[in-house]
Design an enzyme around this catalytic site. Structure first.
Site, PDB file in Angstrom:
ATOM      1  CD  GLU A 100      28.700  47.761   1.451  1.00  0.00           C
ATOM      2  OE1 GLU A 100      28.350  48.573   2.328  1.00  0.00           O
ATOM      3  OE2 GLU A 100      28.285  46.590   1.396  1.00  0.00           O
ATOM      4  CG  ASP A 101      31.035  49.084   4.996  1.00  0.00           C
ATOM      5  OD1 ASP A 101      30.748  48.343   4.027  1.00  0.00           O
ATOM      6  OD2 ASP A 101      30.892  48.713   6.178  1.00  0.00           O
ATOM      7  CG  ASP A 104      35.758  40.718   3.253  1.00  0.00           C
ATOM      8  OD1 ASP A 104      36.883  40.442   2.825  1.00  0.00           O
ATOM      9  OD2 ASP A 104      35.293  40.217   4.301  1.00  0.00           O
ATOM     10  CG  PHE A 153      38.112  42.950  11.120  1.00  0.00           C
ATOM     11  CD1 PHE A 153      37.133  42.353  10.345  1.00  0.00           C
ATOM     12  CD2 PHE A 153      37.720  43.848  12.109  1.00  0.00           C
ATOM     13  CE1 PHE A 153      35.788  42.629  10.550  1.00  0.00           C
ATOM     14  CE2 PHE A 153      36.375  44.133  12.327  1.00  0.00           C
ATOM     15  CZ  PHE A 153      35.409  43.518  11.547  1.00  0.00           C
ATOM     16  NE  ARG A 166      27.954  50.521  13.045  1.00  0.00           N
ATOM     17  CZ  ARG A 166      27.963  49.585  12.101  1.00  0.00           C
ATOM     18  NH1 ARG A 166      28.603  49.783  10.979  1.00  0.00           N
ATOM     19  NH2 ARG A 166      27.323  48.449  12.276  1.00  0.00           N
TER      20      ARG A 166
HETATM   21  P1  IMP Z   1      31.181  40.969   1.619  1.00  0.00           P
HETATM   22  O1  IMP Z   1      29.836  40.473   1.248  1.00  0.00           O
HETATM   23  O2  IMP Z   1      32.071  39.866   2.151  1.00  0.00           O
HETATM   24  O3  IMP Z   1      31.871  41.765   0.537  1.00  0.00           O
HETATM   25  O4  IMP Z   1      30.926  41.813   2.900  1.00  0.00           O
HETATM   26  C1  IMP Z   1      30.991  43.164   3.016  1.00  0.00           C
HETATM   27  C2  IMP Z   1      30.556  43.527   4.413  1.00  0.00           C
HETATM   28  O5  IMP Z   1      31.326  42.829   5.416  1.00  0.00           O
HETATM   29  C3  IMP Z   1      30.838  44.994   4.619  1.00  0.00           C
HETATM   30  O6  IMP Z   1      29.745  45.780   4.243  1.00  0.00           O
HETATM   31  C4  IMP Z   1      31.151  45.048   6.101  1.00  0.00           C
HETATM   32  O7  IMP Z   1      29.950  45.258   6.826  1.00  0.00           O
HETATM   33  C5  IMP Z   1      31.724  43.687   6.454  1.00  0.00           C
HETATM   34  N1  IMP Z   1      33.208  43.737   6.519  1.00  0.00           N
HETATM   35  C6  IMP Z   1      34.075  43.129   5.686  1.00  0.00           C
HETATM   36  N2  IMP Z   1      35.358  43.386   6.040  1.00  0.00           N
HETATM   37  C7  IMP Z   1      35.285  44.189   7.123  1.00  0.00           C
HETATM   38  C8  IMP Z   1      36.285  44.827   7.955  1.00  0.00           C
HETATM   39  O8  IMP Z   1      37.524  44.713   7.754  1.00  0.00           O
HETATM   40  N3  IMP Z   1      35.818  45.599   8.971  1.00  0.00           N
HETATM   41  C9  IMP Z   1      34.487  45.763   9.234  1.00  0.00           C
HETATM   42  N4  IMP Z   1      33.529  45.205   8.479  1.00  0.00           N
HETATM   43  C10 IMP Z   1      33.926  44.416   7.429  1.00  0.00           C
END
Ligand code: IMP
Length: 178
Positions: A100-101, A104, A153, A166
């Site tokens: 995963e990238d 959050d 962010f 990206r």
């Molecule tokens: P989570 O379900 O809140 O953990 O969301 C994770 C997803 O939110 C990641 O796979 C990203 O696509 C997006 N995301 C969360 N923080 C960032 C950020 O700082 N930059 C870009 N995408 C983010």
């Protein structure tokens, strides 16, 4: 290499630092998964760049698969995820490593790991490029983390803002108002 985007406030992680860390992760995964049936599961689209580098730094026999999910977390719902693209291969008996990238709130990976565990894999673990531990709404523990980062962010190295940035080979913080 592209110039530093003028939309960025600062560069958080430069390309050489990222490459060094990805090589370390690949070496660690190669040691830990010796003798197992490793399947790298890239979560689209954000993991595309990380996945491409990580898989080439793994020295084991392994396979890859992809999932694409959309999360409703930002819209005040329960954080359920909707699967837009599912695994092509069976997960039964496999050692799944979700790539995963960024983690959050943790909602996406919480729901995804729950879903995949119902499919009879031998193990399900997470390898995330970035981790924002201060933002968790639900506990998610990644076995491998590239870099913990503060609550900002970020874009680049696969991460986007409205589908842009990206392709930046580094990670930066967007200027506010972009
Ligand atoms: P989570 O379900 O809140 O953990 O969301 C994770 C997803 O939110 C990641 O796979 C990203 O696509 C997006 N995301 C969360 N923080 C960032 C950020 O700082 N930059 C870009 N995408 C983010």
């Amino acid at each position: 290499m592209p110039a530093v985007s003028t939309d960025l406030e600062k560069v958080l992680l430069d390309a050489p630092a990222i490459q060094r860390r990805v090589a370390e992760l690949g070496a660690q995964i190669s040691r830990d998964y010796e003798g197992k049936e490793l399947v790298l599961v890239g979560i689209l689209k954000g993991s595309a760049v990380f996945m491409a580098d990580l898989m080439r730094s793994i020295t084991l026999d392994c396979s890859i698969d992809f999932m694409c999910v959309s999360s409703y977390a930002g819209r005040g719902s329960t954080g359920e995820v909707r699967v837009l693209l599912d695994l092509r291969e069976s997960a039964e008996g496999k050692d799944l490593l979700l790539v995963e990238d960024i983690v959050d709130t943790g909602l996406t990976l919480h729901h995804l790991t729950d879903l995949l565990r119902t499919r009879g894999p031998r193990s399900v673990e997470i390898c995330c490029f970035l981790d924002k531990p201060d933002c968790r709404k639900i506990p998610v523990k990644a076995k491998y983390v590239g870099f913990p980062i503060p609550n900002e962010f970020v874009v680049g190295y696969g991460l986007d803002y409205e589908e842009r940035y990206r392709n930046l080979p580094y990670v930066g913080v967007l200027k506010s108002g972009k």
